[in-house]
Design a protein around this motif. Structure first.
Motif, PDB file in Angstrom:
ATOM      1  N   LEU A   1       0.866  -1.183   0.000  1.00  0.00           N
ATOM      2  CA  LEU A   1       0.000   0.000   0.000  1.00  0.00           C
ATOM      3  C   LEU A   1       0.901   1.229   0.000  1.00  0.00           C
ATOM      4  N   ASP A   2       0.463   2.301  -0.657  1.00  0.00           N
ATOM      5  CA  ASP A   2       1.247   3.528  -0.595  1.00  0.00           C
ATOM      6  C   ASP A   2       0.795   4.372   0.598  1.00  0.00           C
ATOM      7  N   LEU A   3       1.490   5.468   0.857  1.00  0.00           N
ATOM      8  CA  LEU A   3       1.190   6.275   2.038  1.00  0.00           C
ATOM      9  C   LEU A   3      -0.204   6.880   1.974  1.00  0.00           C
ATOM     10  N   ARG A   4      -0.636   7.235   0.786  1.00  0.00           N
ATOM     11  CA  ARG A   4      -1.983   7.794   0.648  1.00  0.00           C
ATOM     12  C   ARG A   4      -3.035   6.763   1.060  1.00  0.00           C
ATOM     13  N   ASP A   5      -2.868   5.513   0.617  1.00  0.00           N
ATOM     14  CA  ASP A   5      -3.789   4.453   1.018  1.00  0.00           C
ATOM     15  C   ASP A   5      -3.712   4.210   2.520  1.00  0.00           C
ATOM     16  N   ARG A   6      -2.497   4.225   3.068  1.00  0.00           N
ATOM     17  CA  ARG A   6      -2.341   3.933   4.492  1.00  0.00           C
ATOM     18  C   ARG A   6      -2.975   5.012   5.363  1.00  0.00           C
TER      19      ARG A   6
END
Length: 232
Positions: A159-164
């Protein structure tokens, strides 16, 4: 037990609302991947294990990868605690195994025990601003937050930071009683590109799973975070 047989009137209205009205509300729609990620995180946050199993199967069918599903569960531990997350980890392993997915999945760690603190602090700063680089020095819990929450989990692949940040917002909104942290992570989301309108969509799509009170509280936190960011 088949609720369509035991509770047909209830199921008629619930399914119409959750799977038709909410999903297709003009201006509040999300792509399937984002919607399922948000709902899975929300069900973790509210402890909805039975519904989580049903939604996980739909999410996997819709293209959510096993790695992404596992990452959502792993990250939940820092916001909900292992006591609440362990049943969901067991459910996820059970569902994946039944689908023929080989476990364990490929490793996603990008930090070591030696650099997790530094990498975690860097990740906090990327999301919340440069002032977070030294926030870990305020005490041992702040140090754990940087090294464990951000260094061990936010830095992982899958997952990328935006998703996290989005799933963290869902963990907090669903469990309730975390409004100060929820506002802070609303600000983190906005900084990462998940703007006010996007977060309202997330709350809207998750409302059938947590109800109106916590959803309205989440909207209030979004509005407060957006207002503070506009004024500063």
């Amino acid at each position: 037990m088949d609720l369509h047989k035991t509770d047909p009137e209830f199921m008629e209205r619930f399914e119409h609302f959750a799977f038709d009205e909410v999903v297709n509300e003009p201006g509040q729609q999300l792509d399937d991947k984002t919607r399922y990620m948000a709902i899975l995180a929300t069900l973790l946050g509210c402890g909805g294990a039975d519904e989580f199993k049903l939604v996980l199967c739909r999410a996997l069918d819709a293209g959510i990868t096993p790695v992404a599903a596992k990452e959502i569960v792993y990250q939940a531990v820092d916001y909900l605690g292992i006591g609440r997350v362990l049943p969901f980890l067991n459910i996820t392993n059970e569902v994946l195994s039944e689908r023929g997915v080989e476990l364990p999945l490929p490793g996603q760690a990008t930090t070591t025990l030696e650099n997790r603190l530094a990498k975690g602090a860097q990740t906090q700063a990327e999301i919340f601003g440069e002032s977070m680089l030294n926030a870990w020095q305020k005490g041992h819990i702040n140090r754990w937050l940087a090294s464990n929450c951000f260094g061990d989990y936010y830095t992982r692949g899958g997952l990328d930071l935006r998703d996290r940040e989005m799933i963290t917002f869902c963990f907090l909104s669903a469990q309730g009683g975390c409004e100060p942290q929820l506002k802070g992570h609303a600000m983190g989301n906005i900084r990462m590109g998940n703007d006010r309108e996007f977060l309202i969509k997330v709350v809207s799509q998750c409302l059938p799973y947590i109800g109106y009170p916590r959803s309205l509280n989440a909207v209030s936190c979004i509005e407060a975070a957006a207002k503070d960011m506009e004024e500063n």
